[in-house]
Design an enzyme around this catalytic site. Structure first.
Site, PDB file in Angstrom:
ATOM      1  N   LYS A  60       0.832  -1.207   0.000  1.00  0.00           N
ATOM      2  CA  LYS A  60       0.000   0.000   0.000  1.00  0.00           C
ATOM      3  C   LYS A  60       0.868   1.260   0.000  1.00  0.00           C
ATOM      4  O   LYS A  60       0.615   2.207  -0.762  1.00  0.00           O
ATOM      5  CB  LYS A  60      -0.913   0.006   1.232  1.00  0.00           C
ATOM      6  CG  LYS A  60      -1.959  -1.094   1.243  1.00  0.00           C
ATOM      7  CD  LYS A  60      -2.678  -1.128   2.592  1.00  0.00           C
ATOM      8  CE  LYS A  60      -3.618  -2.305   2.709  1.00  0.00           C
ATOM      9  NZ  LYS A  60      -4.250  -2.376   4.057  1.00  0.00           N
ATOM     10  N   GLY A  75      -0.510   0.810   6.203  1.00  0.00           N
ATOM     11  CA  GLY A  75      -0.721  -0.032   7.370  1.00  0.00           C
ATOM     12  C   GLY A  75      -1.617  -1.211   7.050  1.00  0.00           C
ATOM     13  O   GLY A  75      -2.430  -1.158   6.131  1.00  0.00           O
ATOM     14  N   ASP A  76      -1.441  -2.279   7.807  1.00  0.00           N
ATOM     15  CA  ASP A  76      -2.342  -3.421   7.683  1.00  0.00           C
ATOM     16  C   ASP A  76      -2.402  -4.151   9.017  1.00  0.00           C
ATOM     17  O   ASP A  76      -1.424  -4.157   9.775  1.00  0.00           O
ATOM     18  CB  ASP A  76      -1.896  -4.385   6.588  1.00  0.00           C
ATOM     19  CG  ASP A  76      -3.023  -5.339   6.209  1.00  0.00           C
ATOM     20  OD1 ASP A  76      -3.918  -4.914   5.459  1.00  0.00           O
ATOM     21  OD2 ASP A  76      -3.026  -6.480   6.682  1.00  0.00           O
ATOM     22  N   GLN A  77      -3.557  -4.736   9.263  1.00  0.00           N
ATOM     23  CA  GLN A  77      -3.750  -5.484  10.502  1.00  0.00           C
ATOM     24  C   GLN A  77      -4.415  -6.812  10.174  1.00  0.00           C
ATOM     25  O   GLN A  77      -5.426  -6.853   9.473  1.00  0.00           O
ATOM     26  CB  GLN A  77      -4.624  -4.682  11.467  1.00  0.00           C
ATOM     27  CG  GLN A  77      -4.746  -5.293  12.850  1.00  0.00           C
ATOM     28  CD  GLN A  77      -5.532  -4.390  13.782  1.00  0.00           C
ATOM     29  OE1 GLN A  77      -6.699  -4.109  13.544  1.00  0.00           O
ATOM     30  NE2 GLN A  77      -4.888  -3.918  14.843  1.00  0.00           N
ATOM     31  N   ALA A 112       0.990  -4.065  11.191  1.00  0.00           N
ATOM     32  CA  ALA A 112       2.211  -3.632  10.504  1.00  0.00           C
ATOM     33  C   ALA A 112       2.038  -2.218   9.951  1.00  0.00           C
ATOM     34  O   ALA A 112       0.952  -1.823   9.536  1.00  0.00           O
ATOM     35  CB  ALA A 112       2.522  -4.583   9.353  1.00  0.00           C
TER      36      ALA A 112
END
Length: 199
Positions: A60, A75-77, A112
């Site tokens: 991203k 960001g990613d979760q 992250a």
């Protein structure tokens, strides 16, 4: 203060609000990444859940950074239940299934964040809070889903800790901001090193 622009490569209202409330003026830009295709590819390779979250965050950030100047935050979760990645529920019935699966167990939120500049990653951070869900009755699950509504479908665990989701847990280990989707404190520290925020 630096004139360095900050861009949030996300359509997430909660991440944008966390940054704004912390005094970071960030333009939100959707990265238009096919997350489902990326996850499918990662899982074919047998990639660990934490690594999947990091790769998506980087994807991203880089995608937006390739077309816009400044510091781009991706960001990613991902929810990690005993090594199994759990995706956002597809509908309210699926949200109920998520809660039954989590009931009485501990899961991790692999969260992250990657900052890219000029199309290249320049900073990465991974946090993984642990959340222990109490044993949930069917009556509670039904009442919780009805009271919470379809906003749950936007969340990876079918809960929002800042709302009724607080009732799900007996123990939480980790940073509150990270659970909401953004490891805010290390991010602010990095932005200070770059002169975006005063030190």
């Amino acid at each position: 203060m630096s004139a360095q622009s900050v861009i949030l490569a996300s359509g997430s209202e909660s991440r944008r609000r966390l940054l704004a409330n912390a005094g970071v003026a960030a333009e939100a830009v959707r990265p238009n990444v096919d997350e489902d295709a990326a996850k499918a590819a990662f899982r074919v390779k047998g990639m660990r859940v934490a690594d999947q979250a990091m790769q998506l965050a980087e994807l991203k950030a880089i995608k937006v950074s390739q077309r816009m100047p400044g510091l781009v935050i991706g960001g990613d979760q991902m929810l990690n239940l005993d090594g199994e990645p759990i995706d956002k529920p597809k509908d309210m019935a699926d949200a109920g299934n998520h809660l039954r699966k989590f009931s009485g167990k501990t899961h991790r939120l692999e969260t992250a964040i990657v900052i890219a500049e000029n199309g290249e990653p320049v900073w990465r951070h991974l946090s993984a809070p642990k959340l222990t869900v109490r044993p949930l009755s069917e009556d509670f699950i039904a009442a919780y889903l009805e009271a919470s509504g379809e906003g749950l479908l936007k969340t990876v665990g079918a809960y929002m800790l800042e709302d009724l989701g607080a009732q799900l847990f007996t123990r939480i280990e980790g940073d509150y901001f990270t659970i909401l989707g953004l490891p805010l404190l290390p991010l602010l520290d990095y932005l200070r090193t770059r002169g975006v925020l005063q030190s």
